[in-house]
Design a protein around this motif. Sequence first.
Motif, mmCIF file in Angstrom:
data_model
loop_
_atom_site.group_PDB
_atom_site.id
_atom_site.type_symbol
_atom_site.label_atom_id
_atom_site.label_comp_id
_atom_site.label_asym_id
_atom_site.label_seq_id
_atom_site.Cartn_x
_atom_site.Cartn_y
_atom_site.Cartn_z
ATOM 1 N N THR A 72 0.835 -1.195 0.000
ATOM 2 C CA THR A 72 0.000 0.000 0.000
ATOM 3 C C THR A 72 0.872 1.248 0.000
ATOM 4 N N ASP A 73 0.275 2.379 -0.345
ATOM 5 C CA ASP A 73 1.019 3.646 -0.344
ATOM 6 C C ASP A 73 1.605 3.924 1.035
ATOM 7 N N TRP A 101 4.651 1.756 1.602
ATOM 8 C CA TRP A 101 5.788 2.249 0.823
ATOM 9 C C TRP A 101 6.391 3.495 1.460
ATOM 10 N N GLU A 102 5.548 4.393 1.954
ATOM 11 C CA GLU A 102 6.046 5.610 2.604
ATOM 12 C C GLU A 102 6.941 5.255 3.787
ATOM 13 N N ARG A 152 9.970 0.681 -6.270
ATOM 14 C CA ARG A 152 8.518 0.569 -6.297
ATOM 15 C C ARG A 152 7.955 0.424 -7.702
#
Length: 203
Positions: free
Chosen positions: A69-70, A73-74, A87
């Motif tokens: 998910t975003d 990844w963050e 990514r």
Amino acid sequence: MKSENGYKAGYLNFLENSMRATLPETNLRGNPHINSKIHVWKKTHGILLTILSKSGVGWNDTDKTIEATDKTWEAIIKADPRARPMRSKQWDHYHDWCEIFGNDRATGKQADNNAIVESINELADIITQDTMKDLIKQLASKEKIANADEKVLDTLQGIPELVEDEKVHVAELLVDNHAKLSLFLRLGDKGNLSLAKRLLGGD
């Protein structure tokens, strides 16, 4: 040429000779060409393994991509900025790298032992190519070159605008040109990218 702790001494010479037998006109050598490529592959493989070990991260074997998910990844990129270019890319050679380097990353004492074994293997490669009379001189220059190569490869790995083959090609060109290598190490991020593009363009 594989052994319990990596590869047997002289494996770079073995690879070079095998390539030359198949492609007689090749100018690729064990050092720096094959060694540089393996260095980049191993580092990239290590980063991929670290990312894939995180909670909430999966592997899409059809697309050869990392799925997360975003938010995940963050968190990953915040912990390790080198993960940013991972990514959006396909990693077609991931399974090959697992076969070459193994599925697990060495840690702690095992990592130290592996580092020692790699150093011994590199020393053995030098001995097979040069006489003992020149060994001390070779080791001194090799250490300086190795340090510079390490910095160059680390810097190139942090340039997301370049694909892996471009990074390897730039590394090869810099190794063959000490003046530009020195300049590259003194430049900032934008300067490094600019010089890399000029080298790729034939300047």
